[in-house]
Design an enzyme around this catalytic site. Structure first.
Site, short mmCIF file in Angstrom:
data_model
loop_
_atom_site.label_atom_id
_atom_site.label_comp_id
_atom_site.label_asym_id
_atom_site.label_seq_id
_atom_site.Cartn_x
_atom_site.Cartn_y
_atom_site.Cartn_z
N GLY A 100 0.81 -1.21 0.00
CA GLY A 100 0.00 0.00 0.00
C GLY A 100 0.84 1.26 0.00
O GLY A 100 2.08 1.22 -0.03
N ASP A 264 3.91 -4.43 -7.74
CA ASP A 264 3.31 -3.23 -7.18
C ASP A 264 3.96 -1.97 -7.75
O ASP A 264 3.55 -0.86 -7.41
CB ASP A 264 3.42 -3.23 -5.65
CG ASP A 264 4.85 -3.36 -5.16
OD1 ASP A 264 5.41 -4.45 -5.33
OD2 ASP A 264 5.41 -2.38 -4.61
#
Length: 508
Positions: A100, A264
């Site tokens: 994240g 990511d």
């Protein structure tokens, strides 16, 4: 930030901006409202006029009321809706679980003449996804990202943009104590492969509603042509594969090494994203590893096309639940969609490399001509940027180039280069190439200036002493990478010997 600002001064009224904030409206479980941790005593280091112009903002937008506070993670402008997003991913080939925005904050999405643009801060403090990190970015890495984002854009390579660089006196500990900084980044979207991986791998007992909602959101706002397909997830994957292939071909053509191609760190829009331990090749070494932390060489320069392919398969696996009710059939459909990648990559690489040679037609033997040149470049690591740039001065009649710095001087085995140059000249004559016209074409695709590591290092060292002039000079030089700019010839010279000792890692 320079003399031109005074002449171009226009007033930006923050209250006049239209903030759309589509991603913020997704809310949980996709994004968490989050206030930033303001940098103490922030100060502007540099701003990109070109990035501001893309937003439709004047060059002196940074002088607007409250701008420094808003973009240093302090008080947001009216309409901003800061959030941190959650994603997961594979890092160095291993599943890393939840990740994240651990040091990034999406301030919001603003309407612009070029369409909606997200504005994000990197280095704005802890978020729910910081894990054990401090959520900060140091001046060193922030300078590198700011400059490279804008350099890549000027090279015509799809990328996130850097609007501004902000410094402070905040102490931040990495290998040593450094000062904190923030890069203000913009993009149509910062969504990554890892966002889809997260909502696939963290689904409860086959409940893929969140994954479907994310797919619908991305297709509606970023890939609308996929909406009417029988299986929109399959059509979207094919489009992402195509864009990723074009991006990778662009990287390879200019010798750009990303350094940490985790899932990511790949964009669903095919943008170069997350500049960390990147580097441009000096000497041409296909096995060059630019990330000091990449001990196995997973992300070596020559591996980048294959790694992108691997990452696309990871994305395809995350989309299986949305590509049909029978998993085996869904996987087959998605596998077929991935066929867009190798086909596009091969075509894009050929188009770019033959353009770098100045060829306008395709003839038998072209591939061997290209491969033989690159083999000679690799033998003794001839400088990647300079070889391609100087080839523009080769003559179709085989005569010596009228330049004090011919391409042959970059090769240790000059006889081998000369033998290749005879073949190249014959090939140019075979298509009736005109030297002056070809030189202009080649100089438009072979940059004279790239952000070499030693140039960034010089700017960093001066900035750490409080002198930001070299950051600003490099920004100006790199915004015109194909122009001669003789007044900045030092930025186009062979790197000094000490440049070989420079190392960058994931903390960079």
């Amino acid at each position: 930030m320079n003399a031109d600002h005074a002449r171009e001064r226009q007033e930006l009224d923050p209250s006049s901006l239209t903030w759309i904030n589509r991603h913020a409206r997704l809310q949980a479980p996709f994004a968490t409202p989050q206030a930033g941790e303001a940098l103490p005593a922030p100060h502007w280091i540099a701003t990109s006029d070109a990035a501001a112009a893309e937003l439709g903002w004047p060059a002196d937008w940074w002088q607007a009321p409250g701008a420094l506070e808003a973009f240093s993670a302090g008080t947001p402008w009216p309409g901003m809706a800061p959030v941190a997003t959650v994603y997961s991913g594979h890092q160095f080939g291993q599943w890393a679980g939840q990740l994240g925005d651990g040091r990034a904050l999406l301030l919001g999405e603003v309407d612009t003449p070029a369409g909606p643009r997200e504005i994000q801060l990197k280095g704005s403090g802890r978020t729910p996804y910081s894990r054990r990190g401090d959520g900060r970015a140091v001046l060193r890495s922030s300078i590198r990202e700011f400059l490279c984002s804008e350099a890549m854009h000027a090279l015509g390579i799809p990328t996130t943009r850097a609007l501004a660089l902000i410094g402070s006196s905040l102490p931040v500990r990495r290998e040593r104590v450094e000062t904190g900084a923030i890069v203000v980044r913009t993009a149509p979207s910062f969504l990554r492969f890892g966002h889809f991986e997260h909502f696939c791998h963290h689904a409860r007992a086959g409940d893929h509603r969140a994954l479907q909602q994310l797919l619908d959101f991305v297709i509606e706002h970023h890939h609308p042509a996929c909406r009417e397909a029988e299986f929109p997830a399959v059509a979207m994957l094919a489009e992402i594969a195509r864009r990723t292939a074009e991006m990778i071909a662009a990287w390879q053509s200019v010798g750009f090494c990303h350094g940490v191609m985790n899932t990511d760190n790949l964009s669903v829009l095919g943008l170069t994203i997350d500049y960390g331990p990147f580097g441009f090749l000096d000497g041409f070494d296909p096995q060059h590893i630019c990330n000091h932390s990449d001990h196995q060489g997973r992300y070596a320069f020559a591996q980048q096309p294959q790694i992108a392919w691997w990452n696309l398969h990871a994305l395809a696996q995350a989309l299986v639940p949305l590509a049909g009710s029978v998993p085996e059939e869904a996987a087959e459909r998605l596998g077929e969609a991935l066929g867009a990648y190798p086909d596009t990559l091969q075509a894009a690489m050929g188009r770019r490399l033959f353009a770098k040679l100045g060829l306008t037609t395709h003839q038998d033997g072209d591939r061997e001509l290209l491969d033989d040149l690159m083999r000679e470049m690799a033998r003794y690591r001839a400088d990647h940027t300079l070889v391609w740039r100087r080839l523009a001065d080769q003559r179709a009649d085989g005569g010596a180039p009228a330049t004090p710095e011919p391409a042959r001087d970059l090769f240790v085995d000059i006889a081998a280069f000369d033998a290749w140059a005879v073949r190249y000249a014959a090939r140019l004559r075979a298509e009736g190439s005109v030297d002056a016209e070809r030189r202009e074409r080649m100089n438009a695709v072979n940059p004279r200036f790239v952000l070499r590591n030693h140039l960034a290092e010089i700017a960093i060292q001066r900035a750490e002493r409080g002198d930001f002039s070299e950051v600003q000079r490099l920004l100006a030089v790199l915004s015109r990478p194909f122009d001669e700019q003789p007044e900045h010839a030092d930025c186009a010279a062979l790197p000094p010997d000490w440049a070989q000792t420079l190392a960058v890692s994931c903390s960079s």
